[in-house]
Design an enzyme around this catalytic site. Structure first.
Site, short mmCIF file in Angstrom:
data_model
loop_
_atom_site.label_atom_id
_atom_site.label_comp_id
_atom_site.label_asym_id
_atom_site.label_seq_id
_atom_site.Cartn_x
_atom_site.Cartn_y
_atom_site.Cartn_z
N SER A 174 0.83 -1.19 0.00
CA SER A 174 0.00 0.00 0.00
C SER A 174 0.88 1.26 0.00
O SER A 174 1.65 1.47 -0.92
CB SER A 174 -0.97 -0.08 1.19
OG SER A 174 -1.90 0.95 1.17
N ASP A 224 -9.80 -3.39 -5.84
CA ASP A 224 -9.14 -2.48 -4.89
C ASP A 224 -9.67 -1.07 -5.10
O ASP A 224 -9.40 -0.45 -6.13
CB ASP A 224 -7.63 -2.54 -5.13
CG ASP A 224 -6.84 -1.70 -4.14
OD1 ASP A 224 -7.45 -0.88 -3.43
OD2 ASP A 224 -5.62 -1.87 -4.08
N HIS A 255 -8.12 -4.25 -1.42
CA HIS A 255 -6.85 -3.64 -1.03
C HIS A 255 -6.08 -4.54 -0.06
O HIS A 255 -4.85 -4.49 0.00
CB HIS A 255 -7.11 -2.27 -0.39
CG HIS A 255 -5.88 -1.41 -0.33
ND1 HIS A 255 -5.25 -0.94 -1.47
CD2 HIS A 255 -5.14 -0.96 0.71
CE1 HIS A 255 -4.19 -0.22 -1.12
NE2 HIS A 255 -4.11 -0.23 0.19
C1 MLT Z 1 -1.40 5.90 -0.18
O1 MLT Z 1 -1.84 6.86 0.43
O2 MLT Z 1 -0.20 5.66 -0.33
C2 MLT Z 1 -2.41 4.98 -0.74
O3 MLT Z 1 -3.60 5.63 -0.91
C3 MLT Z 1 -2.59 3.76 0.08
C4 MLT Z 1 -2.83 4.08 1.53
O4 MLT Z 1 -3.95 4.34 1.94
O5 MLT Z 1 -1.89 4.05 2.28
#
Ligand code: MLT
Length: 201
Positions: A104, A154, A185
């Protein structure tokens, strides 16, 4: 945990030479991906920094303005700092260039490392990554292997953006394998199975 270098981090020496750089998701810390790293690469040295940005109580690797809307200047500066930390840690622990294993937010900064500081990594396993920014120029990623695992459902990482990331990395010369999983996700068993297999190849 140690804060002797520029990032608070955890280091587990392992028994093999090829290290993993573990990059946690939003709200994680340096302990989060240790078990996953051990499962993917049983003998690997594990280098696991904590993201230096706080969003409320949650650690992240770079700022965002809203969900999915990144602060690009901060992202680029944090990517440089993380690459510098990786170099410091390699010198301190005597490590080869690591393969990133990011989830992520951690996968997104791993993708940014490949685009901005490719010498920091020998490859990457990107779990639920998006294209963090459109690069002005493409890096030379020849000789680097990348496994990109995306969830078809996702909501944070639309399939089109992960496909764009895969295409750019391949255009830059990386050996890219991109799999679209029946997942959202969150991680599923297939992520672990594919990552283990890719690491062992
Ligand atoms: C990010 O902010 O890098 C992506 O949206 C994934 C997350 O929620 O961390």
């Amino acid at each position: 945990m140690t804060s002797r270098l520029s990032h608070i981090h955890r280091f587990d020496a392992g028994t093999d030479k090829r290290p993993l750089l573990l990059l946690h998701g939003t709200g994680g810390d340096e302990h989060d991906l240790i078990d996953l790293g051990r499962a993917v690469a049983p003998g690997a040295p594990l280098l696991s920094p904590r993201g230096q940005v706080r969003e409320g109580a949650a650690n992240r690797f770079f700022r965002r303005l809203a969900e999915g809307v990144f602060d690009i200047a901060d992202l680029k500066a944090r990517t440089q700092a993380l690459a510098d930390f990786t170099a410091e840690a390699r010198a301190a622990y005597g490590l080869e260039p690591p393969v990133a294993l990011g989830f992520s937010n951690g996968a997104n900064i791993a993708a940014a490392l490949l685009l901005l500081r490719p010498e920091a990594l020998s490859g990457a396993i990107l779990l639920r990554a998006t294209l963090p920014f459109e690069p002005d120029t493409l890096p030379d990623l020849a000789g680097k292997r990348v496994l990109l695992l995306s969830g078809r459902a996702d909501p944070l990482t639309p399939v089109a953006t992960s496909q764009r990331l895969a295409a750019l990395l391949a255009q830059a010369g990386a050996d890219v394998r991109h799999e679209l999983l029946q997942a959202g996700h969150g991680l599923v068993q297939q992520d672990l199975a594919l990552a283990r297999q890719w690491w062992a190849e």
